[in-house]
Design an enzyme around this catalytic site. Structure first.
Site, PDB file in Angstrom:
ATOM      1  N   LYS A  83     -86.891 -54.742  54.027  1.00 50.11           N
ATOM      2  CA  LYS A  83     -86.377 -53.931  52.904  1.00 50.11           C
ATOM      3  C   LYS A  83     -85.046 -54.026  53.524  1.00 50.11           C
ATOM      4  O   LYS A  83     -84.417 -53.369  54.196  1.00 50.11           O
ATOM      5  CB  LYS A  83     -86.936 -52.969  52.937  1.00 50.11           C
ATOM      6  CG  LYS A  83     -87.722 -52.652  51.249  1.00 50.11           C
ATOM      7  CD  LYS A  83     -88.494 -52.179  50.201  1.00 50.11           C
ATOM      8  CE  LYS A  83     -88.028 -51.582  49.270  1.00 50.11           C
ATOM      9  NZ  LYS A  83     -88.979 -49.899  48.595  1.00 50.11           N
TER      10      LYS A  83
HETATM   11  C1  E4P Z   1     -89.599 -49.126  45.649  1.00 53.97           C
HETATM   12  O1  E4P Z   1     -90.132 -50.185  46.543  1.00 53.97           O
HETATM   13  C2  E4P Z   1     -89.012 -48.682  45.317  1.00 53.97           C
HETATM   14  O2  E4P Z   1     -89.857 -47.117  46.758  1.00 53.97           O
HETATM   15  C3  E4P Z   1     -89.656 -47.453  44.804  1.00 53.97           C
HETATM   16  O3  E4P Z   1     -90.829 -48.092  44.263  1.00 53.97           O
HETATM   17  C4  E4P Z   1     -88.329 -46.753  43.723  1.00 53.97           C
HETATM   18  O4  E4P Z   1     -89.181 -46.514  42.829  1.00 53.97           O
HETATM   19  P1  E4P Z   1     -88.165 -44.538  41.874  1.00 53.97           P
HETATM   20  O5  E4P Z   1     -87.827 -46.348  40.995  1.00 53.97           O
HETATM   21  O6  E4P Z   1     -89.660 -44.049  41.331  1.00 53.97           O
HETATM   22  O7  E4P Z   1     -87.853 -44.398  43.359  1.00 53.97           O
END
Ligand code: E4P
Length: 217
Positions: A83
């Site tokens: 990522k």
């Molecule tokens: C996605 O890969 C992220 O880890 C996640 O969806 C972020 O979500 P949040 O805005 O609830 O922190």
């Protein structure tokens, strides 16, 4: 549409994976911090259970170190997806890792032009954060519609991974738009089963069945 779990809690992931509905997992540095565990230990444990893609995020901010971290993370298991943040350095790292056949998930996407350049950089997944856009009074799902149109127009292979999911409607709309994946926090995942009429209907059936004094087993 595939369902990923947005979690770094190994026990929760194992329990929910047993439902047969979890296709993969996404983690991020905040979720790792919340788990209180070592990053590599968590990834190794998740990969013992989950056979689908597991996103693991780099923490370097320059492409050289992002690439080095990405290579190290990819060695943990063959289903690790690296990522990378949607920055200029992140996209340079994305192009490099793609050439090495390492899968990538370009994260923190908040505009369709960002999604366009991530696809141009060969990202395996793009993660638009719908909940965080809704939080600032923008329309998260409108972004998914735009990205879907752009990716269809140019037949990009990059998969749309809807992230920052806050409610069931985000899941429903993702499916209607035709997103490839939605990554769901555990508490929202449990809500997918729930409907008041299901609960009421089951109670009524079971009460009527009791009256018959019969047994199936
Ligand atoms: C996605 O890969 C992220 O880890 C996640 O969806 C972020 O979500 P949040 O805005 O609830 O922190």
């Amino acid at each position: 549409m595939d369902f990923f779990l947005d979690s770094a809690d190994v026990e929760t992931i194992e329990n929910m994976y047993a439902t047969g509905l979890v296709d993969g997992v996404t983690t991020n540095p905040s979720l790792i911090a919340k788990s209180g565990q070592n990053f590599f230990t968590v990834l190794k444990q998740i990969s013992k259970t989950v056979k689908g893609p597991i996103s693991a995020e780099v923490t370097a901010t320059d492409s050289k170190n992002m690439i080095a971290e990405g290579k190290k993370l990819a060695k943990v298991s063959k289903n690790i997806v690296v990522k990378l943040p949607l920055t200029q350095e992140g996209l340079i790292a994305c192009q490099h890792l793609t050439k090495l056949k390492i899968k990538t998930n370009v994260t923190l996407c908040f505009s369709s032009t960002q999604a366009l350049i991530a696809a141009r950089s060969g990202a395996t997944y793009i993660s638009p954060f719908v909940g965080r856009l809704d939080d600032i009074n923008e329309n998260g799902m409108e972004l998914i519609r735009e990205i879907k149109t752009i990716y269809t127009n140019y037949q990009f292979k990059t998969k749309i991974l809807v992230a920052s999911v806050r409610n069931i409607d985000h899941v429903r709309e993702s499916a209607l738009i035709g997103a490839d994946v939605v990554t769901i926090p555990p508490k929202i995942f449990e809500m997918l089963y729930e409907h008041p009429l299901t609960e009421k209907g089951l109670m009524d059936f079971l009460n009527d069945w009791k009256k018959t004094k019969q047994k199936i087993l």
